[in-house]
Design a protein around this motif. Structure first.
Motif, PDB file in Angstrom:
ATOM      1  N   TYR A  44       1.766  13.244   2.133  1.00 25.10           N
ATOM      2  CA  TYR A  44       1.401  11.840   1.901  1.00 25.10           C
ATOM      3  C   TYR A  44       2.094  11.278   0.653  1.00 25.10           C
ATOM      4  N   ARG A  45       2.269  12.129  -0.345  1.00 27.18           N
ATOM      5  CA  ARG A  45       2.936  11.670  -1.566  1.00 27.18           C
ATOM      6  C   ARG A  45       4.438  11.513  -1.384  1.00 27.18           C
ATOM      7  N   SER A  46       4.998  12.235  -0.422  1.00 27.78           N
ATOM      8  CA  SER A  46       6.455  12.254  -0.273  1.00 27.78           C
ATOM      9  C   SER A  46       7.005  10.941   0.263  1.00 27.78           C
ATOM     10  N   GLU A  47       6.228  10.261   1.062  1.00 25.49           N
ATOM     11  CA  GLU A  47       6.680   8.984   1.633  1.00 25.49           C
ATOM     12  C   GLU A  47       5.468   8.080   1.832  1.00 25.49           C
ATOM     13  N   PRO A  48       5.504   6.864   1.294  1.00 24.57           N
ATOM     14  CA  PRO A  48       4.342   5.976   1.406  1.00 24.57           C
ATOM     15  C   PRO A  48       4.027   5.650   2.861  1.00 24.57           C
ATOM     16  N   THR A  49       2.757   5.718   3.201  1.00 19.77           N
ATOM     17  CA  THR A  49       2.316   5.276   4.523  1.00 19.77           C
ATOM     18  C   THR A  49       2.165   3.765   4.497  1.00 19.77           C
ATOM     19  N   VAL A  50       2.661   3.124   5.521  1.00 17.84           N
ATOM     20  CA  VAL A  50       2.675   1.660   5.595  1.00 17.84           C
ATOM     21  C   VAL A  50       1.614   1.196   6.575  1.00 17.84           C
ATOM     22  N   PHE A  51       0.792   0.244   6.141  1.00 19.52           N
ATOM     23  CA  PHE A  51      -0.224  -0.340   7.001  1.00 19.52           C
ATOM     24  C   PHE A  51       0.083  -1.812   7.213  1.00 19.52           C
ATOM     25  N   ASN A  52       0.354  -2.174   8.462  1.00 19.47           N
ATOM     26  CA  ASN A  52       0.684  -3.562   8.824  1.00 19.47           C
ATOM     27  C   ASN A  52       1.744  -4.151   7.889  1.00 19.47           C
ATOM     28  N   GLY A  53       2.773  -3.365   7.650  1.00 18.04           N
ATOM     29  CA  GLY A  53       3.934  -3.854   6.909  1.00 18.04           C
ATOM     30  C   GLY A  53       3.895  -3.676   5.418  1.00 18.04           C
ATOM     31  N   GLU A  54       2.787  -3.165   4.871  1.00 16.77           N
ATOM     32  CA  GLU A  54       2.678  -3.001   3.420  1.00 16.77           C
ATOM     33  C   GLU A  54       2.331  -1.544   3.087  1.00 16.77           C
ATOM     34  N   PRO A  55       2.968  -0.963   2.059  1.00 15.41           N
ATOM     35  CA  PRO A  55       2.570   0.381   1.638  1.00 15.41           C
ATOM     36  C   PRO A  55       1.089   0.407   1.261  1.00 15.41           C
TER      37      PRO A  55
END
Length: 314
Positions: A44-55
């Motif tokens: 999870y820290r390696s790449e931001p998870t995006v929710f509806n277009g926003e990190p």
């Protein structure tokens, strides 16, 4: 005054990530914590998870890091969004995060997760919750939801002032962050109503290899779905829940207005070759049906066929 400042989310699939995204937009990364084992936290820290277009604005912690933080500053809310099969392990690992005044919320499917959590943490902390009408989906590091739905919240014993105060504290927080919720007069009825929906939608889409459009159109999949939903209503009445044909009709109307291209969680699990939550759905209704002497042929069939699908992964 809202005194909920620190919220932990345990489980970061489509639903957990959706809620982390919603909470993070209102509270920022300093108020929302996604807690997992070391390997998942590193991912999870390696790449931001995006929710509806926003990190997603959240801080990612291991269970050990969260426990250390909780010793100095307890979490105000812990929300569980894992699969039911992972709940026992997640609960054991996250137990140090739950303090005397921590509110515990489960957004798991079915009608049993709160009982499991309350055995560990007590009903003074655990709220009854139904997460409904959302259409979240997670693919890789991207989560989308056309609708975040609504949380239906309540307490097991409405006469208990401690439980009522816990609910009031949580709803004050949800008001403050603009998160949709409702507090129905009969939360048990709401829980069973959502079970009517899940038993039908999840299992029919999995068995008939379809998205929502396949159960919105007339045909075998829709007939099987409705038969399974009707069995839930009959079994629920035997368990003391006042379910009627109107409840089935209510959930059918919601189903018919879902995004036709959407997929329920159990169907997503099948496509990914993951264990499903069929025991929460057909498994529960078949077991309770036998206990009350009520035949449940459609749920028995769904249980058999979905277990066959799971066996085919090997």
């Amino acid at each position: 005054m809202n005194d909920v400042k620190r919220v932990a989310v345990v489980g970061f699939g489509s639903l957990g990530a959706m809620y982390a995204g919603c909470f993070g937009r209102a509270m920022g990364a300093g108020g929302v914590f996604v807690v997992a084992d070391e390997a998942r936290t590193a991912t999870y820290r390696s790449e931001p998870t995006v929710f509806n277009g926003e990190p997603i604005a959240a801080t990612y912690l291991t269970y050990e890091e969260a426990a250390e933080q909780a010793r100095a500053m307890p979490f105000d809310v812990v929300l569980y969004a894992v699969k039911f099969g992972a709940l026992e392990e997640a609960m054991a690992q996250s137990a140090p995060m739950v303090g005397p005044d921590t509110a515990v919320i489960s957004v798991l499917n079915g009608i049993t997760s709160e009982e499991v959590l309350a055995e560990r943490f007590g009903w003074e902390r655990v709220l009854l919750c139904v997460a409904q009408q959302m259409d979240a989906r997670k693919v890789g590091f991207t989560v989308t939801a056309g609708c975040v739905g609504v949380m239906a919240l309540g307490v097991r014993d409405a006469g208990d002032p401690v439980q009522r105060a816990n609910l009031a504290r949580v709803t004050m927080w949800l008001d403050a962050i603009g998160q949709p919720y409702l507090c129905p007069d009969d939360i048990q009825h709401q829980l069973w109503g959502k079970l009517i929906c899940n038993v039908g939608v999840n299992q029919a889409c999995a068995v008939y290899d379809c998205c929502f459009s396949g159960i919105q159109a007339e045909g075998e999949a829709r007939r099987a779905m409705i038969a399974a939903m009707n069995e839930v209503a009959v079994v629920g009445r035997a368990c003391g829940i006042a379910l009627t044909d109107a409840d089935v009709a209510y959930w059918l109307d919601i189903i018919d207005h879902l995004n036709p291209a959407g997929l329920p969680s159990l169907r997503q699990d099948v496509l990914a070759g993951r264990p499903t939550e069929v025991d929460l759905f057909a498994g529960t209704i078949s077991r309770l049906g036998r206990a009350h002497g009520i035949p449940t042929p459609q749920n028995d069939e769904f249980l058999r066929r979905i277990r066959e699908i799971e066996a085919s992964y090997l």
